[in-house]
Design a protein around this motif. Sequence first.
Motif, mmCIF file in Angstrom:
data_model
loop_
_atom_site.group_PDB
_atom_site.id
_atom_site.type_symbol
_atom_site.label_atom_id
_atom_site.label_comp_id
_atom_site.label_asym_id
_atom_site.label_seq_id
_atom_site.Cartn_x
_atom_site.Cartn_y
_atom_site.Cartn_z
ATOM 1 N N SER A 850 -5.795 -5.306 40.671
ATOM 2 C CA SER A 850 -6.489 -6.108 41.684
ATOM 3 C C SER A 850 -7.192 -5.208 42.695
ATOM 4 O O SER A 850 -8.348 -5.425 43.055
ATOM 5 N N ALA A 851 -6.489 -4.150 43.147
ATOM 6 C CA ALA A 851 -7.094 -3.201 44.093
ATOM 7 C C ALA A 851 -8.250 -2.453 43.440
ATOM 8 O O ALA A 851 -9.276 -2.186 44.076
ATOM 9 N N ALA A 852 -8.101 -2.113 42.149
ATOM 10 C CA ALA A 852 -9.188 -1.424 41.440
ATOM 11 C C ALA A 852 -10.441 -2.287 41.399
ATOM 12 O O ALA A 852 -11.553 -1.816 41.670
ATOM 13 N N LEU A 853 -10.269 -3.579 41.084
ATOM 14 C CA LEU A 853 -11.432 -4.489 41.060
ATOM 15 C C LEU A 853 -12.094 -4.582 42.431
ATOM 16 O O LEU A 853 -13.316 -4.627 42.558
ATOM 17 N N HIS A 854 -11.254 -4.598 43.472
ATOM 18 C CA HIS A 854 -11.784 -4.655 44.846
ATOM 19 C C HIS A 854 -12.758 -3.506 45.092
ATOM 20 O O HIS A 854 -13.869 -3.713 45.604
ATOM 21 N N TYR A 855 -12.355 -2.292 44.715
ATOM 22 C CA TYR A 855 -13.204 -1.124 45.005
ATOM 23 C C TYR A 855 -14.375 -1.012 44.038
ATOM 24 O O TYR A 855 -15.453 -0.547 44.421
ATOM 25 N N TYR A 856 -14.200 -1.429 42.765
ATOM 26 C CA TYR A 856 -15.343 -1.454 41.848
ATOM 27 C C TYR A 856 -16.424 -2.400 42.379
ATOM 28 O O TYR A 856 -17.623 -2.074 42.386
ATOM 29 N N LEU A 857 -16.005 -3.570 42.833
ATOM 30 C CA LEU A 857 -16.962 -4.542 43.370
ATOM 31 C C LEU A 857 -17.577 -4.041 44.677
ATOM 32 O O LEU A 857 -18.767 -4.233 44.936
ATOM 33 N N MET A 884 -13.417 -2.666 34.451
ATOM 34 C CA MET A 884 -13.382 -3.970 35.119
ATOM 35 C C MET A 884 -12.929 -5.049 34.141
ATOM 36 O O MET A 884 -12.160 -5.951 34.496
ATOM 37 N N ILE A 885 -13.390 -4.931 32.895
ATOM 38 C CA ILE A 885 -12.976 -5.891 31.857
ATOM 39 C C ILE A 885 -11.465 -5.807 31.640
ATOM 40 O O ILE A 885 -10.768 -6.833 31.587
ATOM 41 N N LYS A 886 -10.936 -4.585 31.547
ATOM 42 C CA LYS A 886 -9.498 -4.438 31.317
ATOM 43 C C LYS A 886 -8.697 -4.969 32.505
ATOM 44 O O LYS A 886 -7.652 -5.598 32.324
ATOM 45 N N CYS A 887 -9.204 -4.723 33.742
ATOM 46 C CA CYS A 887 -8.513 -5.246 34.923
ATOM 47 C C CYS A 887 -8.412 -6.764 34.857
ATOM 48 O O CYS A 887 -7.349 -7.343 35.084
ATOM 49 N N LEU A 891 -5.098 -9.202 34.423
ATOM 50 C CA LEU A 891 -4.829 -10.194 35.461
ATOM 51 C C LEU A 891 -4.939 -11.625 34.931
ATOM 52 O O LEU A 891 -4.895 -12.587 35.702
ATOM 53 N N ASN A 892 -5.122 -11.749 33.587
ATOM 54 C CA ASN A 892 -5.236 -13.050 32.907
ATOM 55 C C ASN A 892 -6.453 -13.849 33.370
ATOM 56 O O ASN A 892 -6.418 -15.081 33.398
ATOM 57 N N CYS A 893 -7.522 -13.152 33.744
ATOM 58 C CA CYS A 893 -8.780 -13.823 34.109
ATOM 59 C C CYS A 893 -9.733 -13.678 32.933
ATOM 60 O O CYS A 893 -10.668 -12.851 32.949
ATOM 61 N N HIS A 894 -9.499 -14.457 31.870
ATOM 62 C CA HIS A 894 -10.154 -14.219 30.580
ATOM 63 C C HIS A 894 -11.619 -14.647 30.578
ATOM 64 O O HIS A 894 -12.423 -14.041 29.855
ATOM 65 N N THR A 895 -11.993 -15.673 31.329
ATOM 66 C CA THR A 895 -13.404 -16.073 31.386
ATOM 67 C C THR A 895 -14.228 -14.978 32.055
ATOM 68 O O THR A 895 -15.358 -14.691 31.643
ATOM 69 N N GLN A 896 -13.656 -14.336 33.086
ATOM 70 C CA GLN A 896 -14.346 -13.220 33.727
ATOM 71 C C GLN A 896 -14.542 -12.075 32.738
ATOM 72 O O GLN A 896 -15.576 -11.386 32.772
ATOM 73 N N VAL A 897 -13.570 -11.867 31.850
ATOM 74 C CA VAL A 897 -13.700 -10.832 30.813
ATOM 75 C C VAL A 897 -14.923 -11.103 29.947
ATOM 76 O O VAL A 897 -15.747 -10.217 29.694
ATOM 77 N N ALA A 898 -15.064 -12.353 29.503
ATOM 78 C CA ALA A 898 -16.188 -12.705 28.628
ATOM 79 C C ALA A 898 -17.524 -12.485 29.331
ATOM 80 O O ALA A 898 -18.487 -12.000 28.730
ATOM 81 N N ILE A 899 -17.594 -12.844 30.591
ATOM 82 C CA ILE A 899 -18.851 -12.665 31.334
ATOM 83 C C ILE A 899 -19.166 -11.193 31.496
ATOM 84 O O ILE A 899 -20.322 -10.762 31.324
#
Length: 995
Positions: A850-857, A884-887, A891-899
């Motif tokens: 979650s923290a990694a996604l925060h800083y990537y974004l 970002m896809i692996k994060c 985190l079980n956010c699979h629709t975000q993975v597809a996008i």
Amino acid sequence: MSAEAADREAATSSRPCTPPQTSWFEFLLEEGLLEQHLQKPSPDPPPVQLIVQFLEQASKPSVNEQNQVQPPPDNKRNRILKLLALKVAAHLKWDLDVLEKSLSVPVLNMLLNELLCISKVPPGTKHVDVDLSSLPPTTAMAILLYNRWAIRTIVQSSFPVKQPKPGPPQLNVMNQMQQEKELTENILKVLKEQAADSILVLEGALKLNKDLYVHTIRTLDLLAMEPGMVNGETESSTAGLKISAEEIQCQVCYDLGAIYFQQGSTNAAVHENAKEKFFKTKELIAKNGSSSLHFTIDEERLAGYCQACGILTSSSDDASQQATPYIQIHSCMKSGNYQDLVKIFLEDNLTLSLPVQFRQSVLRELFQKAQQGNDALDEICFKVCVCNTVCDVLQGRIIDIQFCQLFLKPSKEKIDFLLEVCSRSINLENASEELKRKMAAFLKNLCLVLEDLQLVFMISSHELFIKLLKDDERKLLIDQMRKRSPRVNLCTKPMTSFYDIPASASVNIGQLEHQLILSVDPWRIRQILIELHGMTSERQFWTISNKWEVPNVYGNVILGIKDNLTRDLVYILMAKGLHCCAIKDFVHAKQLFAACLELVTEFSPKLRQVMLNEMLLLDIYTHEAGAGVSGERPPSDLISRVRGYLEMRVPDIPLRQVIAEECVAFLLNWRENEYLTMQVPLPLVQTNPYVKLGQLLAATCKELPGPKESRRTAKDLWEVVVQICSVSNQHKRGNDGRVSLIKHRESTLGIMYRSELLSFIKKLREPLVLTTILSLFVKLHNVREDIVNDIAAEHISIWPSSIPNLQSVDFEAVAVTVKELVSYALTINANNHFWLIIQADIYFATNQYSAALHYYLQAGAVCSDFFNKMVPPDVYTDQVIKRMIKCCSLLNCHTQVAILCQFLREVDYKTAFKALQEQNSHDAMDSYYEYIWDVTILEYLTYLHHKRGETDKRQIAIKAIGQTELNASNPEEVLQLAAQRRKKKFLQAMAKLYF
């Protein structure tokens, strides 16, 4: 007693105390004699002394065959000693009150770090990043104990310490005390830097609603066994001494309240937090009772804290404010309404609710304000002093000498007020006979002391005096006064009494010492010292404050000055100047240093150069904190002086390493790369490690902006840093896998220690220099063989890709250094997208997704105007997108993975389809379909929902496909614009979710 038991007892009693083939500490452990010793009613030596002895033995440095001092080895002997120390602390139930009273800060720091180590707290991990609820109870309790101690130590260090009287000078004792003092200061510095993290850890502990356990002698014995013999018992929820959740909250609330109260001196709003924590502590003690606690809380001190918080924080209840004298007094002192202050003291003389210490503290504060030039306060000081004196009389205390001094010159007005206070302080109808006797004796003695008969008549004719003294007592007093000769000169005192005693020499010396401590005016300091030396020649006045500290390299020279007055003056001026520098009071520091320079110029060329060096450092600090903040270049004169200092070759001049360090950092920060690279003298590079490091950094940075990146200078810098981060083979991890939390792994082969390198880097502000050194450490981190996730960095290609001897590098220290450097770099520029990517990669590598996604974004947002522009491809590389896809996947956010799979140069359909097949998704699922622009993925969604019978979701997917801008027949520009618009909206939605 049975025969077998008697035999066993006889065998035990006849057992030898020191077997010939076993060292004493192993014997103590194996034979169980430590527990027997601790169970004695009055063990000698006491338990805390045992802890000191064990840890001192364990931390003794070793000497190798070349007679070089080495850090203590991690061997069986030292592990046993540390275990013994932990067992003694466990016997004391880890009571911080007991441990803090008897153990020094360095010893207690070592003890608690050993507790963290044996409790399996991951080394190098920040406690604030750990979820306490997911840890074993003993591990969580160890973290709580350490952070509670850290906060308590910071609070304790803010209290004034009485300077011990100097005994006969003993060089070895003084050196030992100085080393311990420096070590304590270094630990305090680290604790204060980590104070915010410790507060967050303790705040998080308040949310834990479960009991915890602290290690006992038994659990420590289990941990010391072979791993296969423990059977997980120490990891269970019932191992150790149980500490209830409410008791944990009580202790943590009290410690948090204390640190918030201390911070309130600079931030008044924090007093509200302190008040909340203290009142919560009070509530928990009232609920559970103090006798049920394993650790004691000073309830008197807690009551004082609560009272102080009640005064310092505003209350919405006006009636309660009026009912509390403390609040009224605080308000009067703050607003300058001193007449009402006197009324409060007068009223309290009847109720006697204010403690005597509080009354005296208010009077001391008024005296200090009066001494600072406020003459109008003289009368108020007298009135408050009279109120306090009458209160002392009624309570049977000795009269303060301040009252005697103020009454050396009595007047009609003073007598009038004194009689008014006496009248209003005693209710004759309800007062006891004892109170009446005390007041009568006071007035009678006052009459005997006064020389002016008119003033005596004022007292003797007063209604209170007539009511308190009987007729025969009044007649006797009148007879005594009539015996005075009318021809006696009224300017002389006819008799000596307690009230006529003036201030003694020791009182005057104490007052002058107090002024000396407070003053920052060099000429006033000189005047006070002249007065003090005129009163006594036996004192060393440079020792009266433990806050006056001068570096040892200077202290030896200053204390060699033969004239006592000159020595005291030089030492105090320099100590006060250094203190003002430390608190960024540069104006007073300059005045103090200038006066000291003028003084030493007359007799010591050596000290003159010392003061010139310190004034140079002061000018660097002044510029960096002032004009330098806005980017204004320093004057050429200052740059020339910095160069002159580095090139100085005056023999026998004591030098502080920090000045050279600051000078090199100053030149790097202001891009004086040409000088550092080409003009700095070669002998200086060979003798000063900071100059050498600065030259290598400057040369490497100088080559970077050019078309061809230089690898020769980069290789030289690489080798220097690798050597600093290397360790000798003797200091490797032990065969049994144990790692000491406090490691003495600093390399003696490099040009400086790693801690010194880190301290130097944290003085740099130039982005290119920071980027260069950061990329070097990132590359060094990535070279490790067992590394799973590389960290990306700018200019990383200029560094060598391998190290000949990987085993020699302390990669654990390198990882910690990378974390500290990127955290520091982001304090310099929080919008540098390359540094943000490094921070994100670090969190990714440590499984904090979650923290990694925060800083990537955040990295994408700062370089694209919050995604209103396209994120540059060198920021969102395929590697970043895949992470970002692996994060999102973890985190079980699979629709975000597809996008996110669409963001790759080649769309990863396999990963996208697999993610969309997951039905347990924690994101918004179908509400994200509007962000998909790849028709293939939308068609697969339509098929998937049709197959599952999800009609509503299928319609949403069909609606997304049907948008005209996604028609495959559209021009490429239209399709790219459609994709870009959806990228923007998706990334903005993600940012709102993770920011």
